[in-house]
Design a protein around this motif. Structure first.
Motif, PDB file in Angstrom:
ATOM      1  N   ALA A 103       0.874  -1.175   0.000  1.00 18.19           N
ATOM      2  CA  ALA A 103       0.000   0.000   0.000  1.00 18.19           C
ATOM      3  C   ALA A 103       0.907   1.219   0.000  1.00 18.19           C
ATOM      4  O   ALA A 103       1.966   1.208   0.634  1.00 18.19           O
ATOM      5  CB  ALA A 103      -0.895   0.009   1.237  1.00 18.19           C
ATOM      6  N   VAL A 104       0.520   2.267  -0.731  1.00 18.31           N
ATOM      7  CA  VAL A 104       1.329   3.481  -0.783  1.00 18.31           C
ATOM      8  C   VAL A 104       0.498   4.694  -0.403  1.00 18.31           C
ATOM      9  O   VAL A 104      -0.719   4.709  -0.560  1.00 18.31           O
ATOM     10  CB  VAL A 104       1.956   3.711  -2.187  1.00 18.31           C
ATOM     11  N   PHE A 105       1.186   5.698   0.092  1.00 21.36           N
ATOM     12  CA  PHE A 105       0.580   6.992   0.407  1.00 21.36           C
ATOM     13  C   PHE A 105       1.521   8.029  -0.160  1.00 21.36           C
ATOM     14  O   PHE A 105       2.711   8.044   0.163  1.00 21.36           O
ATOM     15  CB  PHE A 105       0.443   7.158   1.926  1.00 21.36           C
ATOM     16  N   THR A 106       1.009   8.887  -1.032  1.00 22.67           N
ATOM     17  CA  THR A 106       1.826   9.931  -1.640  1.00 22.67           C
ATOM     18  C   THR A 106       1.490  11.287  -1.027  1.00 22.67           C
ATOM     19  O   THR A 106       0.426  11.457  -0.419  1.00 22.67           O
ATOM     20  CB  THR A 106       1.618   9.992  -3.168  1.00 22.67           C
ATOM     21  N   SER A 107       2.374  12.248  -1.209  1.00 25.55           N
ATOM     22  CA  SER A 107       2.156  13.578  -0.636  1.00 25.55           C
ATOM     23  C   SER A 107       0.867  14.209  -1.159  1.00 25.55           C
ATOM     24  O   SER A 107       0.219  14.974  -0.442  1.00 25.55           O
ATOM     25  CB  SER A 107       3.352  14.480  -0.914  1.00 25.55           C
ATOM     26  N   ASP A 117     -10.821  10.558  -4.926  1.00 23.94           N
ATOM     27  CA  ASP A 117      -9.776  11.515  -5.266  1.00 23.94           C
ATOM     28  C   ASP A 117      -8.383  10.984  -4.911  1.00 23.94           C
ATOM     29  O   ASP A 117      -7.401  11.282  -5.600  1.00 23.94           O
ATOM     30  CB  ASP A 117     -10.027  12.861  -4.581  1.00 23.94           C
ATOM     31  N   ASN A 118      -8.299  10.210  -3.832  1.00 19.95           N
ATOM     32  CA  ASN A 118      -7.011   9.583  -3.476  1.00 19.95           C
ATOM     33  C   ASN A 118      -6.535   8.677  -4.600  1.00 19.95           C
ATOM     34  O   ASN A 118      -5.381   8.751  -5.026  1.00 19.95           O
ATOM     35  CB  ASN A 118      -7.147   8.755  -2.196  1.00 19.95           C
ATOM     36  N   ARG A 119      -7.410   7.800  -5.077  1.00 18.08           N
ATOM     37  CA  ARG A 119      -7.027   6.878  -6.151  1.00 18.08           C
ATOM     38  C   ARG A 119      -6.673   7.639  -7.419  1.00 18.08           C
ATOM     39  O   ARG A 119      -5.717   7.288  -8.116  1.00 18.08           O
ATOM     40  CB  ARG A 119      -8.141   5.865  -6.409  1.00 18.08           C
ATOM     41  N   ALA A 120      -7.407   8.689  -7.725  1.00 15.83           N
ATOM     42  CA  ALA A 120      -7.126   9.488  -8.925  1.00 15.83           C
ATOM     43  C   ALA A 120      -5.758  10.179  -8.809  1.00 15.83           C
ATOM     44  O   ALA A 120      -5.019  10.263  -9.794  1.00 15.83           O
ATOM     45  CB  ALA A 120      -8.233  10.520  -9.143  1.00 15.83           C
ATOM     46  N   ALA A 121      -5.416  10.643  -7.615  1.00 16.54           N
ATOM     47  CA  ALA A 121      -4.128  11.320  -7.415  1.00 16.54           C
ATOM     48  C   ALA A 121      -2.961  10.351  -7.633  1.00 16.54           C
ATOM     49  O   ALA A 121      -1.947  10.720  -8.234  1.00 16.54           O
ATOM     50  CB  ALA A 121      -4.062  11.924  -6.009  1.00 16.54           C
ATOM     51  N   VAL A 122      -3.095   9.126  -7.181  1.00 19.89           N
ATOM     52  CA  VAL A 122      -2.033   8.137  -7.391  1.00 19.89           C
ATOM     53  C   VAL A 122      -1.980   7.741  -8.863  1.00 19.89           C
ATOM     54  O   VAL A 122      -0.902   7.670  -9.470  1.00 19.89           O
ATOM     55  CB  VAL A 122      -2.227   6.906  -6.478  1.00 19.89           C
ATOM     56  N   ARG A 123      -3.141   7.528  -9.467  1.00 17.62           N
ATOM     57  CA  ARG A 123      -3.200   7.113 -10.866  1.00 17.62           C
ATOM     58  C   ARG A 123      -2.608   8.163 -11.813  1.00 17.62           C
ATOM     59  O   ARG A 123      -2.118   7.842 -12.891  1.00 17.62           O
ATOM     60  CB  ARG A 123      -4.640   6.818 -11.282  1.00 17.62           C
ATOM     61  N   ALA A 124      -2.612   9.421 -11.427  1.00 16.98           N
ATOM     62  CA  ALA A 124      -2.144  10.502 -12.295  1.00 16.98           C
ATOM     63  C   ALA A 124      -0.618  10.582 -12.408  1.00 16.98           C
ATOM     64  O   ALA A 124      -0.102  11.331 -13.237  1.00 16.98           O
ATOM     65  CB  ALA A 124      -2.684  11.838 -11.775  1.00 16.98           C
ATOM     66  N   VAL A 125       0.097   9.786 -11.589  1.00 16.63           N
ATOM     67  CA  VAL A 125       1.557   9.891 -11.538  1.00 16.63           C
ATOM     68  C   VAL A 125       2.179   8.532 -11.867  1.00 16.63           C
ATOM     69  O   VAL A 125       1.731   7.503 -11.361  1.00 16.63           O
ATOM     70  CB  VAL A 125       2.005  10.355 -10.130  1.00 16.63           C
ATOM     71  N   GLY A 126       3.224   8.545 -12.692  1.00 15.38           N
ATOM     72  CA  GLY A 126       3.929   7.310 -13.036  1.00 15.38           C
ATOM     73  C   GLY A 126       4.652   6.718 -11.831  1.00 15.38           C
ATOM     74  O   GLY A 126       5.006   7.437 -10.892  1.00 15.38           O
ATOM     75  N   THR A 127       4.861   5.420 -11.874  1.00 14.79           N
ATOM     76  CA  THR A 127       5.490   4.699 -10.762  1.00 14.79           C
ATOM     77  C   THR A 127       6.788   5.343 -10.307  1.00 14.79           C
ATOM     78  O   THR A 127       7.009   5.529  -9.103  1.00 14.79           O
ATOM     79  CB  THR A 127       5.766   3.234 -11.169  1.00 14.79           C
ATOM     80  N   ASP A 128       7.641   5.709 -11.236  1.00 12.57           N
ATOM     81  CA  ASP A 128       8.953   6.250 -10.879  1.00 12.57           C
ATOM     82  C   ASP A 128       8.911   7.715 -10.433  1.00 12.57           C
ATOM     83  O   ASP A 128       9.931   8.270 -10.037  1.00 12.57           O
ATOM     84  CB  ASP A 128       9.938   6.077 -12.027  1.00 12.57           C
ATOM     85  N   ARG A 129       7.743   8.343 -10.499  1.00  8.41           N
ATOM     86  CA  ARG A 129       7.621   9.748 -10.092  1.00  8.41           C
ATOM     87  C   ARG A 129       6.716   9.939  -8.877  1.00  8.41           C
ATOM     88  O   ARG A 129       6.431  11.070  -8.490  1.00  8.41           O
ATOM     89  CB  ARG A 129       7.093  10.586 -11.264  1.00  8.41           C
ATOM     90  N   LEU A 130       6.258   8.844  -8.260  1.00  5.85           N
ATOM     91  CA  LEU A 130       5.416   8.969  -7.070  1.00  5.85           C
ATOM     92  C   LEU A 130       6.199   9.667  -5.953  1.00  5.85           C
ATOM     93  O   LEU A 130       7.340   9.302  -5.674  1.00  5.85           O
ATOM     94  CB  LEU A 130       4.958   7.589  -6.579  1.00  5.85           C
ATOM     95  N   ASP A 131       5.583  10.664  -5.327  1.00  7.67           N
ATOM     96  CA  ASP A 131       6.199  11.350  -4.193  1.00  7.67           C
ATOM     97  C   ASP A 131       5.745  10.626  -2.924  1.00  7.67           C
ATOM     98  O   ASP A 131       4.819  11.052  -2.231  1.00  7.67           O
ATOM     99  CB  ASP A 131       5.785  12.821  -4.174  1.00  7.67           C
ATOM    100  N   LEU A 132       6.400   9.504  -2.646  1.00  9.11           N
ATOM    101  CA  LEU A 132       5.999   8.640  -1.541  1.00  9.11           C
ATOM    102  C   LEU A 132       6.305   9.276  -0.191  1.00  9.11           C
ATOM    103  O   LEU A 132       7.395   9.799   0.016  1.00  9.11           O
ATOM    104  CB  LEU A 132       6.734   7.303  -1.630  1.00  9.11           C
ATOM    105  N   VAL A 133       5.331   9.212   0.710  1.00  5.13           N
ATOM    106  CA  VAL A 133       5.557   9.619   2.097  1.00  5.13           C
ATOM    107  C   VAL A 133       5.370   8.433   3.031  1.00  5.13           C
ATOM    108  O   VAL A 133       5.732   8.493   4.200  1.00  5.13           O
ATOM    109  CB  VAL A 133       4.663  10.802   2.530  1.00  5.13           C
ATOM    110  N   GLY A 134       4.800   7.342   2.525  1.00  2.27           N
ATOM    111  CA  GLY A 134       4.622   6.151   3.336  1.00  2.27           C
ATOM    112  C   GLY A 134       4.222   4.962   2.498  1.00  2.27           C
ATOM    113  O   GLY A 134       3.690   5.115   1.396  1.00  2.27           O
ATOM    114  N   MET A 135       4.532   3.783   3.019  1.00  2.41           N
ATOM    115  CA  MET A 135       4.154   2.541   2.359  1.00  2.41           C
ATOM    116  C   MET A 135       4.118   1.430   3.395  1.00  2.41           C
ATOM    117  O   MET A 135       4.731   1.531   4.452  1.00  2.41           O
ATOM    118  CB  MET A 135       5.141   2.187   1.245  1.00  2.41           C
TER     119      MET A 135
END
Length: 155
Positions: A103-107, A117-135
């Motif tokens: 599970a991931v949580f991005t900024s 909106d959470n799912r849409a925010a993650v879907r809008a960014v490519g895997t290598d560009r996710l701004d991860l703050v937690g997993m």
């Protein structure tokens, strides 16, 4: 000693008093620059994904001496780590390469107010560009042990 993925393992006489060793592990990794409330929020969100994807990690319901019922929780400990943005990015890559449930949580999720909106925010960014703050990851101990390399246990 015989074990199966996601179960507790004990052997021999007196096993009910023996320490429990789990053959799977749950680990949470948080970015070290988060505010306290953000750390708690991210942890709560990412561990909820583990319980839904791996129901075998959920124990039996609780009850107190008066018979008041409480919800079941994880059957095993959850280790919480912290690290830099770079450590999280590397951990994410290691978890992906090992095909671990994650599970991931991005900024971006701090600015949304609902699941859609959470799912849409993650879907809008490519895997290598996710701004991860937690997993959070779950899987065999030896695989999960390698994911938070470079992180330290959360104080």
């Amino acid at each position: 000693m015989r074990t199966t993925r996601g179960t507790e393992s004990q052997a021999g006489a007196g096993a009910e008093n023996a320490p429990v060793r789990f053959d799977t592990k749950i680990a949470v990794l948080l970015r070290d620059d988060l505010e306290s409330w953000q750390r708690l929020n991210v942890t709560a969100f990412v561990v909820s994904g583990i319980g839904t994807a791996s129901p075998e990690v959920i124990g039996e319901p609780y009850a107190d001496a008066d018979g008041t019922a409480y919800l079941p929780m994880f059957r095993q400990p959850v280790l919480v780590f912290e690290g830099t943005k770079e450590v999280l990015t590397a951990a994410h890559g290691r978890a992906l390469s090992r095909s671990l449930p994650m599970a991931v949580f991005t900024s971006d999720l701090f600015g949304t107010g609902n699941d859609r909106d959470n799912r849409a925010a993650v879907r809008a960014v490519g895997t290598d560009r996710l701004d991860l703050v937690g997993m959070a990851v779950h899987g065999p101990r030896n695989a999960v042990d390698k994911v938070p390399k470079g992180a330290r246990l959360h104080p």
